[in-house]
Design a protein around this motif. Structure first.
Motif, mmCIF file in Angstrom:
data_model
loop_
_atom_site.group_PDB
_atom_site.id
_atom_site.type_symbol
_atom_site.label_atom_id
_atom_site.label_comp_id
_atom_site.label_asym_id
_atom_site.label_seq_id
_atom_site.Cartn_x
_atom_site.Cartn_y
_atom_site.Cartn_z
ATOM 1 N N GLY A 43 0.818 -1.214 0.000
ATOM 2 C CA GLY A 43 0.000 0.000 0.000
ATOM 3 C C GLY A 43 0.848 1.257 0.000
ATOM 4 O O GLY A 43 2.001 1.256 0.428
ATOM 5 N N GLU A 44 0.265 2.349 -0.489
ATOM 6 C CA GLU A 44 0.953 3.637 -0.420
ATOM 7 C C GLU A 44 1.194 3.968 1.047
ATOM 8 O O GLU A 44 0.364 3.694 1.909
ATOM 9 C CB GLU A 44 0.116 4.731 -1.086
ATOM 10 C CG GLU A 44 0.021 4.575 -2.587
ATOM 11 C CD GLU A 44 -0.755 5.704 -3.241
ATOM 12 O OE1 GLU A 44 -0.814 6.818 -2.668
ATOM 13 O OE2 GLU A 44 -1.311 5.470 -4.323
ATOM 14 N N MET A 45 2.337 4.593 1.336
ATOM 15 C CA MET A 45 2.746 4.868 2.717
ATOM 16 C C MET A 45 2.222 6.225 3.177
ATOM 17 O O MET A 45 2.344 7.220 2.463
ATOM 18 C CB MET A 45 4.277 4.851 2.799
ATOM 19 C CG MET A 45 4.828 5.197 4.161
ATOM 20 S SD MET A 45 4.249 4.128 5.505
ATOM 21 C CE MET A 45 4.805 2.550 4.954
ATOM 22 N N VAL A 46 1.646 6.238 4.371
ATOM 23 C CA VAL A 46 1.198 7.469 5.014
ATOM 24 C C VAL A 46 1.940 7.584 6.342
ATOM 25 O O VAL A 46 1.831 6.698 7.194
ATOM 26 C CB VAL A 46 -0.333 7.464 5.266
ATOM 27 C CG1 VAL A 46 -0.765 8.763 5.941
ATOM 28 C CG2 VAL A 46 -1.099 7.243 3.975
ATOM 29 N N VAL A 47 2.713 8.648 6.498
ATOM 30 C CA VAL A 47 3.469 8.895 7.728
ATOM 31 C C VAL A 47 2.747 9.988 8.497
ATOM 32 O O VAL A 47 2.453 11.051 7.942
ATOM 33 C CB VAL A 47 4.919 9.321 7.413
ATOM 34 C CG1 VAL A 47 5.661 9.681 8.684
ATOM 35 C CG2 VAL A 47 5.638 8.219 6.649
ATOM 36 N N MET A 48 2.441 9.722 9.773
ATOM 37 C CA MET A 48 1.686 10.665 10.592
ATOM 38 C C MET A 48 2.552 11.220 11.707
ATOM 39 O O MET A 48 3.149 10.463 12.466
ATOM 40 C CB MET A 48 0.458 9.980 11.161
ATOM 41 C CG MET A 48 -0.506 9.585 10.072
ATOM 42 S SD MET A 48 -1.899 8.673 10.725
ATOM 43 C CE MET A 48 -1.866 7.294 9.613
ATOM 44 N N GLY A 70 -6.472 0.203 2.088
ATOM 45 C CA GLY A 70 -5.297 -0.305 1.389
ATOM 46 C C GLY A 70 -4.028 0.498 1.576
ATOM 47 O O GLY A 70 -3.047 0.269 0.868
ATOM 48 N N LEU A 71 -4.028 1.451 2.491
ATOM 49 C CA LEU A 71 -2.832 2.262 2.728
ATOM 50 C C LEU A 71 -2.031 1.705 3.898
ATOM 51 O O LEU A 71 -2.597 1.174 4.851
ATOM 52 C CB LEU A 71 -3.226 3.716 3.008
ATOM 53 C CG LEU A 71 -3.944 4.414 1.862
ATOM 54 C CD1 LEU A 71 -4.593 5.700 2.339
ATOM 55 C CD2 LEU A 71 -2.987 4.698 0.717
ATOM 56 N N ARG A 72 -0.732 1.843 3.836
ATOM 57 C CA ARG A 72 0.170 1.438 4.925
ATOM 58 C C ARG A 72 0.459 2.681 5.750
ATOM 59 O O ARG A 72 0.607 3.774 5.201
ATOM 60 C CB ARG A 72 1.456 0.872 4.324
ATOM 61 C CG ARG A 72 2.363 0.233 5.335
ATOM 62 C CD ARG A 72 3.333 -0.700 4.598
ATOM 63 N NE ARG A 72 4.346 -1.266 5.433
ATOM 64 C CZ ARG A 72 4.179 -2.325 6.213
ATOM 65 N NH1 ARG A 72 2.997 -2.921 6.256
ATOM 66 N NH2 ARG A 72 5.165 -2.803 6.937
ATOM 67 N N THR A 73 0.519 2.544 7.063
ATOM 68 C CA THR A 73 0.682 3.704 7.934
ATOM 69 C C THR A 73 1.856 3.540 8.883
ATOM 70 O O THR A 73 2.160 2.441 9.341
ATOM 71 C CB THR A 73 -0.588 3.937 8.770
ATOM 72 O OG1 THR A 73 -0.895 2.744 9.496
ATOM 73 C CG2 THR A 73 -1.773 4.323 7.893
ATOM 74 N N LEU A 74 2.497 4.675 9.182
ATOM 75 C CA LEU A 74 3.544 4.743 10.192
ATOM 76 C C LEU A 74 3.159 5.828 11.177
ATOM 77 O O LEU A 74 2.927 6.969 10.786
ATOM 78 C CB LEU A 74 4.901 5.070 9.571
ATOM 79 C CG LEU A 74 6.029 5.334 10.586
ATOM 80 C CD1 LEU A 74 6.359 4.066 11.377
ATOM 81 C CD2 LEU A 74 7.264 5.876 9.884
ATOM 82 N N THR A 75 3.051 5.450 12.437
ATOM 83 C CA THR A 75 2.829 6.416 13.508
ATOM 84 C C THR A 75 3.949 6.232 14.527
ATOM 85 O O THR A 75 4.510 5.148 14.648
ATOM 86 C CB THR A 75 1.470 6.208 14.205
ATOM 87 O OG1 THR A 75 1.397 4.854 14.698
ATOM 88 C CG2 THR A 75 0.312 6.461 13.250
ATOM 89 N N CYS A 76 4.267 7.295 15.234
ATOM 90 C CA CYS A 76 5.278 7.185 16.282
ATOM 91 C C CYS A 76 4.987 8.212 17.358
ATOM 92 O O CYS A 76 4.278 9.186 17.135
ATOM 93 C CB CYS A 76 6.688 7.371 15.717
ATOM 94 S SG CYS A 76 7.087 9.042 15.204
#
Length: 189
Positions: A43-48, A70-76
């Motif tokens: 999936g397209e990457m979404v960085v939050m 269908g999107l891939r996510t990164l949270t931190c």
């Protein structure tokens, strides 16, 4: 002096105590960062990027919606929040953008385009993170047909869970002689 901390944020974190917590941890140049990488690998990457007082679980509702689409996510959690280290440094956009840069590089997420989402100071962090990248008017993949006509305005707000009322449209330009037009555009008498 006791600083503002959310419930559970005042306990000492060790390698052992972190193993019982959700998400993953990585040692970066300034300290340990707590993060979650979720969604389909293709999936397209979404960085939050959250603000100064926002740990990664703030994004849980939006992450669920984006992963379902269908999107891939990164949270931190930024340094000083959630289960990330409390580092001895100036807490500013430079520190947090460096944290985000090192995290995305360590996870191998810099080889393809990604979407950035920021809230509160996280918006400034996202802009600082993106600054070194060349700005392009059109995405290189602009000819690819979209799977959906949805935009971010169609997704629920992470704060309220309600959908946006609609898409933002730039107001039409006013003729120079219209009251309310910028002074530089008004004809001089």
């Amino acid at each position: 002096m006791k600083y503002f901390v959310a419930q559970g944020e005042d306990r000492r974190l060790t390698v052992e105590s972190r193993q019982a917590l959700r998400g993953s941890f990585v040692e970066l140049s300034d300290g340990v960062t707590h993060y979650e990488l979720k969604g389909p690998e293709d999936g397209e990457m979404v960085v939050m990027a959250g603000g100064l007082t926002i740990p990664l679980f703030y994004w849980d509702g939006l992450v669920t919606e984006l992963n379902a689409r269908g999107l891939r996510t990164l949270t931190c959690s930024a340094y000083g929040r959630g289960y990330s280290d409390r580092v001895r440094a100036r807490y500013d956009e430079t520190l947090f953008a460096r944290q985000l840069t090192e995290l995305t590089e360590r996870l191998g997420l810099t080889t393809r385009p990604l979407h950035l989402v920021g809230t509160s100071m996280g918006a400034l962090v996202a802009m600082t993170y993106a600054r070194p990248a060349p700005l392009v008017g059109v995405h290189p993949d602009h000819r690819r047909p979209r799977r959906s006509r949805e935009t971010a305005a169609d997704l629920p707000s992470p704060d309220t869970g309600q959908r946006s009322a609609g898409r933002y449209r730039r107001p039409a330009a006013r003729p120079p002689d219209t009251p309310g037009a910028p002074r530089a555009q008004r004809p001089r008498p």
